[in-house]
Design an enzyme around this catalytic site. Sequence first.
Site, mmCIF file in Angstrom:
data_model
loop_
_atom_site.group_PDB
_atom_site.id
_atom_site.type_symbol
_atom_site.label_atom_id
_atom_site.label_comp_id
_atom_site.label_asym_id
_atom_site.label_seq_id
_atom_site.Cartn_x
_atom_site.Cartn_y
_atom_site.Cartn_z
ATOM 1 C CE LYS A 91 8.103 -3.316 12.616
ATOM 2 N NZ LYS A 91 8.267 -3.370 11.249
ATOM 3 C CE LYS A 103 11.927 -6.144 7.007
ATOM 4 N NZ LYS A 103 11.038 -5.608 7.624
ATOM 5 C CG ASN A 218 1.289 -0.827 1.124
ATOM 6 O OD1 ASN A 218 0.185 -0.372 0.783
ATOM 7 N ND2 ASN A 218 1.551 -1.563 1.935
ATOM 8 C CB SER A 356 1.446 -10.285 8.766
ATOM 9 O OG SER A 356 1.980 -9.842 7.194
HETATM 10 N N1 GLU Z 1 7.685 -5.652 6.154
HETATM 11 C C1 GLU Z 1 6.729 -5.215 7.295
HETATM 12 C C2 GLU Z 1 7.357 -4.446 8.509
HETATM 13 O O1 GLU Z 1 8.567 -4.348 8.465
HETATM 14 C C3 GLU Z 1 5.715 -6.319 7.390
HETATM 15 C C4 GLU Z 1 6.125 -7.605 8.063
HETATM 16 C C5 GLU Z 1 5.336 -8.637 8.200
HETATM 17 O O2 GLU Z 1 4.001 -8.689 7.885
HETATM 18 O O3 GLU Z 1 5.802 -9.780 8.511
HETATM 19 O O4 GLU Z 1 6.688 -4.470 9.567
#
Ligand code: GLU
Length: 427
Positions: A91, A103, A218, A356
């Site tokens: 990603k 994660k 969210n 982020s």
């Molecule tokens: N939990 C979110 C995701 O799966 C955001 C991760 C982040 O901002 O580091 O993309």
Amino acid sequence: MGSLFEDTQKLLDNALKHIKISGDAKTILTNPKESLEVSLPIRMDDGTLKVFTGYRVRYNESMGPTKGGVRFHPGVTLDEVKSLAFWMTFKTAVVGIPYGGGKGGVIVDPKKLSKHELERLSRAYIEAIYDFIGPDKDILAPDVYTNEIIMGWMADQYNKISRTLTPGIVTGKPISTGGSQGRGEATARGGFYVLDELVKKNRLDPKKLKVAIQGFGNAGFTMAKILYEEGYNLVAVSDSKGAVYSADGQLCPECIMEYKRKNGGVDAIYADGRVCDDTCHEHIANEELLELDVDILIPAALENQITEMNADKIKAKYIISLANGPVTPEANEILFKKGITVIPDILANAGGVTVSYFEWVQNRAGNYWKLEKVNSKLKEYMVNAFHDIASIVDKNKIDFTTAAYIHALKRISSAIESKGTCEYFRK
Ligand code: GLU
């Protein structure tokens, strides 16, 4: 169906049919760099001690410090956290931000904890993984059932242990302690920018499009709000307990959230109600929502929702994967053959991690941006990633998921290769 992590490897294998990378890069990408399992003993409000299990996985850091959220959910497993860290790796590369993927997760039903217990759990998690993380090493963020209040506690705990003020350790914090404008809405807003490009590319009229959204957290709720404002016809939304349906597309997300919130106190961290508390609309089962005759289906809850078991029954023409991993690789193949366009998670929900990144940049510079700047830069990243991937789709006549992995792999493999591979030693 194999394990979730085995499935992630199929995504990699599919992309590797179209792109040649060094054998070393492939080998490195098939395993997480580091996985940590911790026990979190928590004093409960009734005086008893309960131990929760937590994980943190740093999948790959070739492009920068590992980055990714922390999930609080009863269904968390190491296999899931590894898969989520894998997806984060791709990603961040899809949008081209200088991060690797990581994660975290804790096996817990947070709705069963009091606010104080939840705070102790959040702080204990940081205590336990402290040596594994850092603003230049591994940066945390919200994910399923964690939010800015929890991020605030986690950042505060890191600061207490390190005796520093290091806002860049956690993103998705409250604005008052270094959070970014726009971070709360970023996942959905990023998904909307991608959908908007797709709609324009296919010359569609939003006012004629019917949408169903699975998940009212969210991402799902914010997406519902944005689409409602943009004039799309919202025909169905759901949460883990059920779904509501309105054939005329007149669902109002704010009103439904109001029903959900009704049961929670003013300081509640989670909305305790159900979307089905909205009595004005027809109630349907969650599985029915996925199979509705709509134009756009947005899975915004958990992984493995569209599998080889129900892919054949999907009637939507476009699927925007706002959740992580909602469409299995087998289902993706079936949907592609049926002519259904699936915008994969690693593109559709990359808006969250993109903002982020902006938050981390602002923290490090000590200079904070207005919402307009955040959103216009987010749009730039999302629109560029969409068109980069769409051109791979058009050129190779392949699906968006494989194209997104090819796009990300080009960036990741070149970072890995630049550090030296066996080809280099053979010369
Ligand atoms: N939990 C979110 C995701 O799966 C955001 C991760 C982040 O901002 O580091 O993309």
